[in-house]
Scaffold this motif. Structure first.
Motif, PDB file in Angstrom:
ATOM      1  N   TYR A 138      -6.907  -3.584  -5.578  1.00  0.00           N
ATOM      2  CA  TYR A 138      -7.815  -4.111  -4.556  1.00  0.00           C
ATOM      3  C   TYR A 138      -7.636  -5.624  -4.412  1.00  0.00           C
ATOM      4  N   GLU A 143       0.821  -1.205   0.000  1.00  0.00           N
ATOM      5  CA  GLU A 143       0.000   0.000   0.000  1.00  0.00           C
ATOM      6  C   GLU A 143       0.857   1.259   0.000  1.00  0.00           C
ATOM      7  N   HIS A 188      -9.719   5.958  -1.124  1.00  0.00           N
ATOM      8  CA  HIS A 188      -9.251   5.052  -0.069  1.00  0.00           C
ATOM      9  C   HIS A 188      -7.750   5.162   0.111  1.00  0.00           C
ATOM     10  N   ARG A 189      -7.002   5.254  -0.985  1.00  0.00           N
ATOM     11  CA  ARG A 189      -5.543   5.338  -0.860  1.00  0.00           C
ATOM     12  C   ARG A 189      -5.127   6.660  -0.262  1.00  0.00           C
ATOM     13  N   ASP A 207     -14.787  -0.081  -1.491  1.00  0.00           N
ATOM     14  CA  ASP A 207     -13.802  -0.519  -2.476  1.00  0.00           C
ATOM     15  C   ASP A 207     -14.363  -1.652  -3.332  1.00  0.00           C
ATOM     16  N   ALA A 238     -16.861  -0.254  -5.693  1.00  0.00           N
ATOM     17  CA  ALA A 238     -16.207   0.483  -6.771  1.00  0.00           C
ATOM     18  C   ALA A 238     -15.638  -0.458  -7.817  1.00  0.00           C
ATOM     19  N   VAL A 239     -15.177  -1.642  -7.396  1.00  0.00           N
ATOM     20  CA  VAL A 239     -14.641  -2.612  -8.354  1.00  0.00           C
ATOM     21  C   VAL A 239     -15.763  -3.223  -9.192  1.00  0.00           C
ATOM     22  N   HIS A 260     -13.906  -3.005   3.874  1.00  0.00           N
ATOM     23  CA  HIS A 260     -13.720  -2.162   2.684  1.00  0.00           C
ATOM     24  C   HIS A 260     -14.903  -2.336   1.734  1.00  0.00           C
ATOM     25  N   SER A 262     -16.496   4.985  -9.385  1.00  0.00           N
ATOM     26  CA  SER A 262     -15.689   3.889  -8.849  1.00  0.00           C
ATOM     27  C   SER A 262     -14.235   4.282  -8.700  1.00  0.00           C
ATOM     28  N   THR A 263     -13.682   4.990  -9.670  1.00  0.00           N
ATOM     29  CA  THR A 263     -12.279   5.397  -9.585  1.00  0.00           C
ATOM     30  C   THR A 263     -12.081   6.405  -8.459  1.00  0.00           C
ATOM     31  N   PHE A 285      -6.741   0.049 -10.570  1.00  0.00           N
ATOM     32  CA  PHE A 285      -7.255   0.177  -9.205  1.00  0.00           C
ATOM     33  C   PHE A 285      -7.947  -1.112  -8.757  1.00  0.00           C
ATOM     34  N   LEU A 338     -11.996   4.412  -5.179  1.00  0.00           N
ATOM     35  CA  LEU A 338     -10.754   3.658  -4.993  1.00  0.00           C
ATOM     36  C   LEU A 338      -9.582   4.591  -4.718  1.00  0.00           C
TER      37      LEU A 338
END
Length: 259
Positions: free
Chosen positions: A61, A11, A107-108, A81, A84-85, A78, A100-101, A57, A104
């Motif tokens: 995940y 990460e 989160h980072r 996440d 979003a996937v 999560h 979705s992007t 992304f 994701l």
């Protein structure tokens, strides 16, 4: 423990590259909206770039899921996440890839320190303004009764919506545009609240450090005052011919004189 360490290491190493890819996605998303008359090849390249960034992304995940020591706990902790996937696979709309992007990438950004988090959230506010403006412009520009026809109108609408001012001179007329307005209002309030809370936390921590320093200085002065008082008492006894009273050395480092 090794798996958990590997997950954290992954990460940390991929955080900045993924955020850079989010910027690439922003450009690819913006070009077809800002320049709708661009050649078809440009539109296809931007669409392909959006899918590639989303795929990176999504792969990130999956890698974090594999490295997680408790995979079911990772999935439960999560949920956004995972959504979003899966979201763009349900219906491949550009707006779904955008949402979705953003989830994701957000989160980072949350993995940074307090100062870094404030900077990332500030960037997220700017990014949300930009994406909200582009998304509503794409939805409302061709609406028969729409009044958001230019990028300037969309940016102004995003500012007033995020700050919940709502002048009413520009407003979405389509159902999807109103859904975007609700999401922008909620996201704007949340992000601005996070920025305010982090700034307040920084000031509080700074004041606490200053108070701790002052308390240490006050304790040192009190110890030195007691030491000086004891030394004066011993000097007085010596002048009076009384034997000196043995004392233990204090924390100030001043030793007791011998008779």
């Amino acid at each position: 423990m090794k798996q958990q360490t590997a997950q954290v290491r992954w990460e940390r190493r991929t955080q900045n590259p993924l955020l850079a890819l989010a910027v690439v996605f922003a450009v690819a998303y913006a070009v077809p909206i800002v320049a709708p008359d661009a050649p078809a090849g440009v539109h296809r390249a931007c669409s392909a770039t959006e899918w590639v960034v989303w795929a990176v992304f999504a792969a990130d995940y999956l890698v974090r899921l594999v490295l997680a020591p408790a995979k079911w706990l990772f999935v439960r902790s999560h949920p956004l996440d995972l959504l979003a996937v899966l979201l763009p696979l349900v219906r491949p709309l550009r707006l779904l890839r955008l949402v979705s992007t953003l989830l994701l990438a957000g989160h980072r950004a949350r993995m940074a320190s307090q100062i870094g988090l404030t900077a990332h959230v500030g960037g997220a506010v700017v990014g949300l303004l930009m994406f909200g403006s582009l998304a509503v412009l794409e939805v409302e520009r061709d609406a028969p009764e729409g009044n958001i026809k230019t990028l300037g109108d969309a940016v102004w609408w995003s500012f007033t919506t995020m700050t919940t001012v709502g002048y009413g001179d520009h407003s979405p007329t389509t159902g999807l545009g109103r859904v975007l307005a609700v999401g922008l209002m909620l996201s704007g309030i949340a992000l601005l609240g996070v920025v305010t809370a982090n700034i307040a936390a920084w000031f509080i921590s700074r004041f606490e450090r200053d108070d701790a320093h002052e308390r240490r200085q006050t304790a040192l002065l009190e110890a030195l005052t007691r030491e000086v008082g004891e030394l004066r008492a011993e000097v007085g006894r010596l002048h009076a011919g009384e034997p000196a009273v043995p004392r233990q050395a204090s924390g100030s480092g001043v030793s007791s004189p011998t008779p």
